[in-house]
Design a protein around this motif. Structure first.
Motif, PDB file in Angstrom:
ATOM      1  N   GLY A  56       2.384 -10.103   1.631  1.00 38.73           N
ATOM      2  CA  GLY A  56       2.012  -8.698   1.730  1.00 38.73           C
ATOM      3  C   GLY A  56       0.668  -8.484   2.385  1.00 38.73           C
ATOM      4  N   PHE A  57      -0.045  -9.563   2.666  1.00 32.78           N
ATOM      5  CA  PHE A  57      -1.355  -9.543   3.318  1.00 32.78           C
ATOM      6  C   PHE A  57      -1.386 -10.564   4.444  1.00 32.78           C
ATOM      7  CE2 PHE A  57      -3.067  -7.044  -0.066  1.00 32.78           C
ATOM      8  CZ  PHE A  57      -4.326  -6.592   0.347  1.00 32.78           C
ATOM      9  N   PHE A  58      -2.193 -10.280   5.471  1.00 35.31           N
ATOM     10  CA  PHE A  58      -2.485 -11.246   6.527  1.00 35.31           C
ATOM     11  C   PHE A  58      -3.756 -10.788   7.225  1.00 35.31           C
ATOM     12  CE2 PHE A  58       0.581  -8.091   7.988  1.00 35.31           C
ATOM     13  CZ  PHE A  58      -0.002  -7.574   9.140  1.00 35.31           C
ATOM     14  N   THR A  59      -4.391 -11.680   7.949  1.00 39.69           N
ATOM     15  CA  THR A  59      -5.540 -11.284   8.759  1.00 39.69           C
ATOM     16  C   THR A  59      -5.196 -11.479  10.224  1.00 39.69           C
ATOM     17  OG1 THR A  59      -6.622 -13.462   8.780  1.00 39.69           O
ATOM     18  CG2 THR A  59      -7.104 -12.009   6.920  1.00 39.69           C
ATOM     19  N   LEU A  60      -5.765 -10.624  11.067  1.00 38.34           N
ATOM     20  CA  LEU A  60      -5.533 -10.683  12.507  1.00 38.34           C
ATOM     21  C   LEU A  60      -6.773 -11.219  13.212  1.00 38.34           C
ATOM     22  CD1 LEU A  60      -3.777  -7.244  13.194  1.00 38.34           C
ATOM     23  CD2 LEU A  60      -2.695  -9.490  12.911  1.00 38.34           C
ATOM     24  N   SER A  61      -6.589 -12.208  14.056  1.00 38.72           N
ATOM     25  CA  SER A  61      -7.655 -12.692  14.929  1.00 38.72           C
ATOM     26  C   SER A  61      -7.259 -12.401  16.373  1.00 38.72           C
ATOM     27  CB  SER A  61      -7.879 -14.193  14.727  1.00 38.72           C
ATOM     28  OG  SER A  61      -6.722 -14.937  15.084  1.00 38.72           O
ATOM     29  N   ASN A  62      -8.233 -12.455  17.275  1.00 36.70           N
ATOM     30  CA  ASN A  62      -7.986 -12.158  18.695  1.00 36.70           C
ATOM     31  C   ASN A  62      -7.220 -10.844  18.847  1.00 36.70           C
ATOM     32  OD1 ASN A  62      -9.033 -14.792  19.623  1.00 36.70           O
ATOM     33  ND2 ASN A  62      -7.212 -15.601  18.620  1.00 36.70           N
ATOM     34  N   ALA A 119      -7.898  -3.210  -9.540  1.00 37.60           N
ATOM     35  CA  ALA A 119      -6.597  -3.623  -9.011  1.00 37.60           C
ATOM     36  C   ALA A 119      -5.716  -2.420  -8.686  1.00 37.60           C
ATOM     37  CB  ALA A 119      -5.898  -4.528 -10.026  1.00 37.60           C
ATOM     38  N   HIS A 120      -5.133  -2.448  -7.489  1.00 42.10           N
ATOM     39  CA  HIS A 120      -4.276  -1.343  -7.055  1.00 42.10           C
ATOM     40  C   HIS A 120      -3.429  -1.799  -5.874  1.00 42.10           C
ATOM     41  CE1 HIS A 120      -7.702  -1.219  -4.309  1.00 42.10           C
ATOM     42  NE2 HIS A 120      -6.926  -0.587  -3.443  1.00 42.10           N
ATOM     43  N   ALA A 121      -2.386  -1.062  -5.607  1.00 42.64           N
ATOM     44  CA  ALA A 121      -1.608  -1.216  -4.381  1.00 42.64           C
ATOM     45  C   ALA A 121      -1.828   0.043  -3.549  1.00 42.64           C
ATOM     46  CB  ALA A 121      -0.127  -1.399  -4.695  1.00 42.64           C
ATOM     47  N   ASP A 122      -1.877  -0.103  -2.238  1.00 46.61           N
ATOM     48  CA  ASP A 122      -2.051   1.060  -1.369  1.00 46.61           C
ATOM     49  C   ASP A 122      -0.740   1.820  -1.267  1.00 46.61           C
ATOM     50  OD1 ASP A 122      -4.631   0.239  -0.962  1.00 46.61           O
ATOM     51  OD2 ASP A 122      -4.247  -0.667   0.999  1.00 46.61           O
ATOM     52  N   PHE A 123      -0.817   3.148  -1.052  1.00 45.74           N
ATOM     53  CA  PHE A 123       0.436   3.889  -0.935  1.00 45.74           C
ATOM     54  C   PHE A 123       0.681   4.409   0.479  1.00 45.74           C
ATOM     55  CE2 PHE A 123      -2.168   7.626  -1.268  1.00 45.74           C
ATOM     56  CZ  PHE A 123      -2.935   7.547  -2.430  1.00 45.74           C
ATOM     57  N   ASN A 133      -2.635  -5.154   5.187  1.00 47.91           N
ATOM     58  CA  ASN A 133      -1.676  -5.256   4.080  1.00 47.91           C
ATOM     59  C   ASN A 133      -0.643  -4.137   4.140  1.00 47.91           C
ATOM     60  OD1 ASN A 133      -4.275  -3.805   2.862  1.00 47.91           O
ATOM     61  ND2 ASN A 133      -2.540  -3.088   1.625  1.00 47.91           N
ATOM     62  N   ILE A 134       0.518  -4.442   3.603  1.00 49.31           N
ATOM     63  CA  ILE A 134       1.620  -3.492   3.535  1.00 49.31           C
ATOM     64  C   ILE A 134       1.338  -2.502   2.405  1.00 49.31           C
ATOM     65  CG2 ILE A 134       4.126  -3.254   3.250  1.00 49.31           C
ATOM     66  CD1 ILE A 134       3.135  -4.941   5.689  1.00 49.31           C
ATOM     67  N   GLY A 135       1.678  -1.225   2.625  1.00 51.02           N
ATOM     68  CA  GLY A 135       1.537  -0.212   1.590  1.00 51.02           C
ATOM     69  C   GLY A 135       2.896   0.171   1.007  1.00 51.02           C
TER      70      GLY A 135
END
Length: 338
Positions: free
Chosen positions: A30-36, A184-188, A234-236
């Motif tokens: 549900g999470f990742f980071t972007l480079s370049n 702690a929370h999830a984005d909507f 991250n995915i909401g």
């Protein structure tokens, strides 16, 4: 398990490889980071400089543009997470493409604030379009499913938000065990893109939700390194619902500094891609009934207000010393994680 880093270099040539990596990260973490990613670092730094200058203003100046009822404007220490029952140790300024009448700081207070902010907002949104098109393709949907659903074609119904965040310094301060920079929370939203400064860490994620709207999570909190040259994504909940729960909206938090970590202020900038007011959110399998972007946000905010109000009622029965010194009012569904 860890939060993967996905490089966008040679995007057109590597498109299918990037789609595969995005889908794997989004379905499992549900999470990742972007480079370049293509946004110049000097422009990222300029956005942080703007944020720092704004938050350095006296509160009476910042309060000229107070948070309105439409998710825009300035607030300080007002966000109470239902997961903790305590106010996040931060302040924020929320900016939108729409609904900003009277909410832009004046040039007298912050020169060129609107021009710098809107330039950055458009840069981040343009990058988000590439990522959301990859999600659509990975899910076998029309390429513009999420971009048409989020990007305002000029009718003024965008709900996207750029949030400048300033977490207060903790130097010389002590806190109870249930205080957080962000509980702690999830984005909507659909997709969150977060910018952080080098060394200003504390972000942690906890994968484990199975269906949108539940409170499930795993037992391990994964740290996310803070780097100026990477964007944390991250995915909401909106996209989790839109994908029939294939892409996971994950719980996350920002903890207070520990041990020998720096205790000065922390700055971050989050861009929330949200479905347009009248866009219909419904996945291809129709697992959930259709809902508009406007109603989704209204329901999510109302639910949060009700939970926070109940917490406030309980807190009013306790002494200030008790409230500030112990874990309190953690909902049953989060007690294990706490």
């Amino acid at each position: 398990m860890s939060v993967p880093t996905i490089s966008l270099h040679d995007f057109d040539v590597r498109r299918q490889e990037i789609i595969n990596e995005l889908m794997d990260a989004s379905m499992n973490v549900g999470f990742f980071t972007l480079s370049n990613h293509g946004i110049p670092l000097e422009d990222v730094q300029a956005a942080f400089d703007l944020s720092r200058d704004f938050f350095a203003l006296p509160d009476e100046v910042k309060s000229k543009t107070p948070l309105n009822g439409k998710n825009a404007g300035w607030e300080k220490n007002t966000q109470v997470r239902p997961s903790t029952g305590t106010a996040d140790q931060k302040e924020s300024m929320q900016l939108q493409f729409a609904r900003m009448d009277g909410l832009w700081p004046s040039d007298e207070d912050i020169p060129a604030f609107r021009a710098i902010a809107e330039k950055f907002m458009h840069q981040v949104r343009d990058l988000s379009v590439k990522v959301m098109e990859c999600f659509a393709e990975g899910l076998g949907l029309p390429l513009d499913t999420f971009t048409q659903g989020t990007v305002d074609p000029g009718v003024g119904d965008s709900q996207d938000v750029l949030r400048l965040l300033h977490y207060h310094s903790t130097e010389g301060k002590t806190f109870g065990p249930n205080f957080w920079r962000a509980g702690a929370h999830a984005d909507f939203d659909v997709l969150t893109m977060l910018f952080q400064r080098d060394g200003e860490g504390g972000l942690e994620v906890c994968p484990g939700r199975k269906v949108v709207g539940d409170f499930g999570m795993g037992q391990e909190w994964l740290p996310v390194e803070a780097r100026l040259d990477r964007i944390v994504c991250n995915i909401g909940d909106q996209l989790m619902r839109w994908s029939d729960d294939r892409l996971k909206s994950t719980y996350h938090r920002v903890r207070l500094p520990e041990g020998e970590e720096r205790r000065g202020p922390r700055y971050s900038i989050a861009f929330f891609n949200q479905a347009r007011t009248d866009s219909i959110i419904q996945g291809p399998q129709k697992k959930y009934p259709p809902i508009t972007g406007g109603q989704f946000i209204a329901d999510a905010m109302a639910k949060n207000r009700m939970q926070s109000a109940e917490i406030a009622k309980l807190a009013a029965k306790e002494s200030a010393e008790e409230v500030a010194s112990r874990i309190h009012f953690v909902p049953q569904h989060l007690q294990a994680a706490a």
